[in-house]
Design an enzyme around this catalytic site. Sequence first.
Site, PDB file in Angstrom:
ATOM      1  N   ASP A 125       0.829  -1.200   0.000  1.00 31.47           N
ATOM      2  CA  ASP A 125       0.000   0.000   0.000  1.00 31.47           C
ATOM      3  C   ASP A 125       0.865   1.253   0.000  1.00 31.47           C
ATOM      4  O   ASP A 125       2.041   1.220   0.379  1.00 31.47           O
ATOM      5  CB  ASP A 125      -0.909   0.018   1.232  1.00 31.47           C
ATOM      6  CG  ASP A 125      -1.876  -1.148   1.253  1.00 31.47           C
ATOM      7  OD1 ASP A 125      -2.120  -1.744   0.190  1.00 31.47           O
ATOM      8  OD2 ASP A 125      -2.383  -1.467   2.344  1.00 31.47           O
ATOM      9  N   VAL A 126       0.249   2.363  -0.359  1.00 33.68           N
ATOM     10  CA  VAL A 126       0.972   3.632  -0.436  1.00 33.68           C
ATOM     11  C   VAL A 126       1.611   4.000   0.902  1.00 33.68           C
ATOM     12  O   VAL A 126       2.703   4.602   0.937  1.00 33.68           O
ATOM     13  CB  VAL A 126       0.032   4.759  -0.928  1.00 33.68           C
ATOM     14  CG1 VAL A 126      -1.109   5.000   0.075  1.00 33.68           C
ATOM     15  CG2 VAL A 126       0.791   6.045  -1.189  1.00 33.68           C
TER      16      VAL A 126
END
Length: 234
Positions: A101-102
């Site tokens: 994920d970011v």
Amino acid sequence: MRLDKYICDCTGLTRSQAGKLIRQRAIVVNGAIAKQAAMKLSAGDEVQLDGEVISPIGLRYLVMNKPEGYVCGLDDPHHAAVFTLLDEPAVEKIHSVGRLDVDTTGLLLLTDDGKWSHRISSPRHHIAKTYRVWTADAISEDAAARFAEGVVLRDEPTATKPAQLELVGSHEALLTIHEGRYHQVKRMFAALGNRVERLHRERIGQLQLPTDLELGEYRPLTDAELAAVFIGND
């Protein structure tokens, strides 16, 4: 192989760019300036670009310490992709092995070898992935037992595969999973009524995140590291 195709394989340039280099007399084959893009090369021919011998780019196996704020795809208009951190020819051929994920940091593998990537990502091979997790609330005493049994995630019909939880502190733990469902670690803790505040991947198989990599840095995997990914897995 045609000369222009060979140049493309060595540099990641397009055919038109390779042809331009030939017209600019920047390409030398076996000591002579090349004049034709369609020139046929034989095994053992030496090709130079601006005085340096070039050879085809082989398959690449890279390890990165992913920083926060970067995505592993190319379809996010709001965040830069991890590939912008790479200084590699033909970077467009490289993909991440799975995704982080970011806001997740840590161990990320990148390659242009699709078979190798699939072997790691496929649930059939049960490659273990270990994350360091920091949570908003104290981790419940029964969390390890519940994860070991498998938990049912929201909107999914089947429970997760058994996972191993090792408490480090009241709000910190190491979690090892053997599959890669969407946002799996965050959703597993959510199923227990807790929220993940920070997430950092430390290990894939027996490959630990190299200590010589700062956030945002990457390098090729060594032969020993390549093997470590599959040690102890099916």
